[in-house]
Design a protein around this motif. Structure first.
Motif, PDB file in Angstrom:
ATOM      1  N   ASP A 131      53.838  50.266  44.361  1.00  0.00           N
ATOM      2  CA  ASP A 131      53.374  49.793  45.666  1.00  0.00           C
ATOM      3  C   ASP A 131      51.874  49.500  45.630  1.00  0.00           C
ATOM      4  O   ASP A 131      51.415  48.448  46.086  1.00  0.00           O
ATOM      5  N   VAL A 132      51.104  50.436  45.064  1.00  0.00           N
ATOM      6  CA  VAL A 132      49.651  50.259  44.982  1.00  0.00           C
ATOM      7  C   VAL A 132      49.301  49.075  44.088  1.00  0.00           C
ATOM      8  O   VAL A 132      48.410  48.274  44.391  1.00  0.00           O
ATOM      9  N   LYS A 133      50.026  48.947  42.976  1.00  0.00           N
ATOM     10  CA  LYS A 133      49.748  47.859  42.027  1.00  0.00           C
ATOM     11  C   LYS A 133      49.970  46.496  42.667  1.00  0.00           C
ATOM     12  O   LYS A 133      49.134  45.587  42.536  1.00  0.00           O
ATOM     13  N   LEU A 134      51.082  46.335  43.376  1.00  0.00           N
ATOM     14  CA  LEU A 134      51.373  45.046  44.007  1.00  0.00           C
ATOM     15  C   LEU A 134      50.315  44.677  45.040  1.00  0.00           C
ATOM     16  O   LEU A 134      49.866  43.528  45.108  1.00  0.00           O
ATOM     17  N   LYS A 135      49.917  45.645  45.843  1.00  0.00           N
ATOM     18  CA  LYS A 135      48.906  45.373  46.867  1.00  0.00           C
ATOM     19  C   LYS A 135      47.546  45.063  46.235  1.00  0.00           C
ATOM     20  O   LYS A 135      46.804  44.196  46.708  1.00  0.00           O
ATOM     21  N   TRP A 136      47.230  45.773  45.160  1.00  0.00           N
ATOM     22  CA  TRP A 136      45.945  45.556  44.463  1.00  0.00           C
ATOM     23  C   TRP A 136      45.918  44.164  43.844  1.00  0.00           C
ATOM     24  O   TRP A 136      44.930  43.438  43.954  1.00  0.00           O
ATOM     25  N   VAL A 137      47.022  43.771  43.209  1.00  0.00           N
ATOM     26  CA  VAL A 137      47.103  42.441  42.598  1.00  0.00           C
ATOM     27  C   VAL A 137      47.027  41.360  43.667  1.00  0.00           C
ATOM     28  O   VAL A 137      46.319  40.363  43.519  1.00  0.00           O
ATOM     29  N   LYS A 138      47.750  41.563  44.774  1.00  0.00           N
ATOM     30  CA  LYS A 138      47.747  40.565  45.850  1.00  0.00           C
ATOM     31  C   LYS A 138      46.334  40.380  46.411  1.00  0.00           C
ATOM     32  O   LYS A 138      45.885  39.250  46.651  1.00  0.00           O
ATOM     33  N   LYS A 139      45.605  41.473  46.632  1.00  0.00           N
ATOM     34  CA  LYS A 139      44.253  41.390  47.202  1.00  0.00           C
ATOM     35  C   LYS A 139      43.326  40.580  46.306  1.00  0.00           C
ATOM     36  O   LYS A 139      42.606  39.677  46.769  1.00  0.00           O
ATOM     37  N   ARG A 140      43.370  40.886  45.003  1.00  0.00           N
ATOM     38  CA  ARG A 140      42.478  40.175  44.087  1.00  0.00           C
ATOM     39  C   ARG A 140      42.928  38.732  43.842  1.00  0.00           C
ATOM     40  O   ARG A 140      42.098  37.837  43.684  1.00  0.00           O
ATOM     41  N   LEU A 141      44.236  38.504  43.833  1.00  0.00           N
ATOM     42  CA  LEU A 141      44.731  37.140  43.694  1.00  0.00           C
ATOM     43  C   LEU A 141      44.329  36.304  44.902  1.00  0.00           C
ATOM     44  O   LEU A 141      43.934  35.138  44.767  1.00  0.00           O
ATOM     45  N   LYS A 142      44.416  36.894  46.080  1.00  0.00           N
ATOM     46  CA  LYS A 142      44.037  36.185  47.299  1.00  0.00           C
ATOM     47  C   LYS A 142      42.558  35.796  47.257  1.00  0.00           C
ATOM     48  O   LYS A 142      42.179  34.669  47.605  1.00  0.00           O
ATOM     49  N   GLU A 143      41.710  36.735  46.814  1.00  0.00           N
ATOM     50  CA  GLU A 143      40.277  36.435  46.691  1.00  0.00           C
ATOM     51  C   GLU A 143      40.049  35.321  45.677  1.00  0.00           C
ATOM     52  O   GLU A 143      39.231  34.417  45.899  1.00  0.00           O
ATOM     53  N   TRP A 144      40.773  35.374  44.556  1.00  0.00           N
ATOM     54  CA  TRP A 144      40.626  34.351  43.515  1.00  0.00           C
ATOM     55  C   TRP A 144      41.087  32.987  44.024  1.00  0.00           C
ATOM     56  O   TRP A 144      40.444  31.969  43.763  1.00  0.00           O
ATOM     57  N   VAL A 145      42.196  32.969  44.770  1.00  0.00           N
ATOM     58  CA  VAL A 145      42.722  31.709  45.306  1.00  0.00           C
ATOM     59  C   VAL A 145      41.718  31.077  46.261  1.00  0.00           C
ATOM     60  O   VAL A 145      41.455  29.865  46.194  1.00  0.00           O
ATOM     61  N   TYR A 146      41.150  31.877  47.160  1.00  0.00           N
ATOM     62  CA  TYR A 146      40.178  31.323  48.111  1.00  0.00           C
ATOM     63  C   TYR A 146      38.956  30.765  47.388  1.00  0.00           C
ATOM     64  O   TYR A 146      38.436  29.707  47.725  1.00  0.00           O
ATOM     65  N   SER A 147      38.491  31.506  46.357  1.00  0.00           N
ATOM     66  CA  SER A 147      37.340  31.036  45.591  1.00  0.00           C
ATOM     67  C   SER A 147      37.674  29.754  44.843  1.00  0.00           C
ATOM     68  O   SER A 147      36.881  28.796  44.829  1.00  0.00           O
ATOM     69  N   ARG A 148      38.866  29.727  44.224  1.00  0.00           N
ATOM     70  CA  ARG A 148      39.269  28.544  43.457  1.00  0.00           C
ATOM     71  C   ARG A 148      39.500  27.346  44.377  1.00  0.00           C
ATOM     72  O   ARG A 148      39.162  26.211  44.023  1.00  0.00           O
ATOM     73  N   LYS A 149      40.064  27.598  45.567  1.00  0.00           N
ATOM     74  CA  LYS A 149      40.265  26.505  46.508  1.00  0.00           C
ATOM     75  C   LYS A 149      38.943  25.928  46.986  1.00  0.00           C
ATOM     76  O   LYS A 149      38.827  24.710  47.201  1.00  0.00           O
ATOM     77  N   SER A 150      37.962  26.792  47.165  1.00  0.00           N
ATOM     78  CA  SER A 150      36.637  26.305  47.570  1.00  0.00           C
ATOM     79  C   SER A 150      36.063  25.384  46.503  1.00  0.00           C
ATOM     80  O   SER A 150      35.507  24.310  46.805  1.00  0.00           O
ATOM     81  N   GLU A 151      36.224  25.806  45.231  1.00  0.00           N
ATOM     82  CA  GLU A 151      35.750  24.962  44.128  1.00  0.00           C
ATOM     83  C   GLU A 151      36.525  23.654  44.079  1.00  0.00           C
ATOM     84  O   GLU A 151      35.943  22.577  43.886  1.00  0.00           O
ATOM     85  N   MET A 152      37.852  23.749  44.284  1.00  0.00           N
ATOM     86  CA  MET A 152      38.678  22.551  44.232  1.00  0.00           C
ATOM     87  C   MET A 152      38.392  21.611  45.395  1.00  0.00           C
ATOM     88  O   MET A 152      38.440  20.388  45.246  1.00  0.00           O
ATOM     89  N   ASN A 153      38.076  22.172  46.566  1.00  0.00           N
ATOM     90  CA  ASN A 153      37.724  21.325  47.712  1.00  0.00           C
ATOM     91  C   ASN A 153      36.428  20.558  47.446  1.00  0.00           C
ATOM     92  O   ASN A 153      36.307  19.373  47.803  1.00  0.00           O
TER      93      ASN A 153
END
Length: 366
Positions: free
Chosen positions: A275-297
């Motif tokens: 449970d902790v692992k999935l939430k931890w991965v999701k949080k960091r993936l979400k941060e990475w996606v937002y950062s990558r989307k900003s670069e892609m925009n």
């Protein structure tokens, strides 16, 4: 209904009692069948220790000396008994399900070590099966295997297997595929293993619950694994994390998640760790996606601007090869990013709709 069966090799050990009560509670068992109680005389006072504080009913077959003994306990709010048949090697309880009225006969079995005696037992069980209509569940320690692969570092006797399989065929019984442990019995030294414990059910039982599951659980305090037959559809609760498929369309996303999974460390129970692992991965993936989307925009806007510049030049003269290639590259990137944005918007819209629907239903039932 959920059925739990285990050979305990004696029930006097308080650790075994607590273990069974814990399994019964964890898995929501409505029936608990125990083989080899090794108890004779009246031990009614200790039966509720296996069950807890909720209502129970039970039947027993006493051990002969220190050999054998059967105990079947059930929830009387789920199953109403109307008959019982006792034998040294089996305990059959007949009743009906209170919710549906279906007649179910549950047979708790402890087969002998002697193969000649087991063959006689198979004949008795076939006659028992033919004696009454209803859905049948045969469970317990059959002390036999059906195929060579059900033994490890242990002798396979084809003649014994033949008679056992013949009993199953004559009684018109079928078996769910078992998950969890491959073998249900392990010798004290841990070298010999066999699948001696199982559930055999009538065809109408399997027809009513075709998606039922059988699982061999860990054998913490016995040489036999408890086996669980569950006909109850399991609700695992809310999804621990919610991800959008569009995230994994972003180049590098899968590799980023794989790296996160590899570096995660946690000390604690396995279910909590997941449970902790999935939430931890999701949080960091979400941060990475937002950062990558900003670069892609930023890249998207730059490509749109550059494409407009090239189109202006194209109105004045023929484009050279380099400009044509750059124009094609800009159009491809813009098209791909438009596709990702469209996918992202559709999934967010669907998610918002589900959340709104949930709130509406909650309000209407409140």
């Amino acid at each position: 209904m959920n059925f739990l069966s285990v050979n305990l090799r004696g029930v006097r050990d308080s650790r075994k009692v607590e273990w069974i009560r814990g399994l019964k509670t964890t898995h929501g068992a409505h029936f608990v069948a125990i083989q080899e109680t090794k108890m004779a005389g009246n031990f009614n006072f200790s039966i509720n220790r296996f069950w807890g504080r909720t209502l129970l009913d039970y039947e027993t077959v006493e051990a002969i000396g220190r050999s054998g003994g059967l105990l079947t306990i059930w929830d009387p709010t789920v199953f109403e008994k109307f008959g019982v048949i006792k034998n040294r090697n089996f305990l059959a309880v007949a009743g009906k399900l209170r919710m549906t009225g279906d007649v179910v006969l549950v047979v708790n079995i402890y087969a002998q070590n002697d193969p000649i005696e087991r063959r006689a037992l198979w004949g008795e069980l076939v006659q028992l099966r033919r004696s009454q209509p209803g859905m049948w569940v045969f469970l317990g320690d059959f002390n036999d295997v059906r195929r060579p692969e059900e033994r490890f570092n242990s002798e396979f006797n084809s003649m014994n297997a033949h008679f056992f399989n013949q009993f199953i065929e004559d009684a018109d019984l079928v078996e769910y595929q078992m998950g969890g442990k491959k073998y249900t019995y392990r010798s004290d030294n841990g070298t010999n293993m066999s699948k001696l414990d199982r559930f055999l059910v009538s065809r109408d039982f399997m027809g009513k619950w075709p998606l039922a599951s059988v699982t061999a659980l860990s054998n913490l305090v016995s040489d036999h694994c408890p086996i669980l037959l569950s006909t109850v559809e399991i609700d695992y609760g809310k999804i621990p994390i919610r991800l959008f498929n569009s995230w994994f369309e972003i180049p590098g996303a899968v590799e980023y998640v794989e790296n996160l999974m590899a570096v995660f460390r946690f000390q604690g129970p396995a279910d909590l760790a997941l449970d902790v692992k999935l939430k931890w991965v999701k949080k960091r993936l979400k941060e990475w996606v937002y950062s990558r989307k900003s670069e892609m925009n930023s890249e998207y806007n730059a490509k749109v601007k550059r494409l407009e510049e090239i189109e202006v030049v194209a109105e004045q003269r023929l484009l050279n090869q380099v400009e044509l290639e750059e124009r094609a590259e800009c159009k491809d990137l813009i098209s791909e990013m438009d596709r990702l944005k469209s996918m992202d918007m559709r999934q967010k819209s669907r998610y918002d709709g589900l959340r709104t629907g949930t709130r509406t239903r909650s309000t209407s039932t409140g």
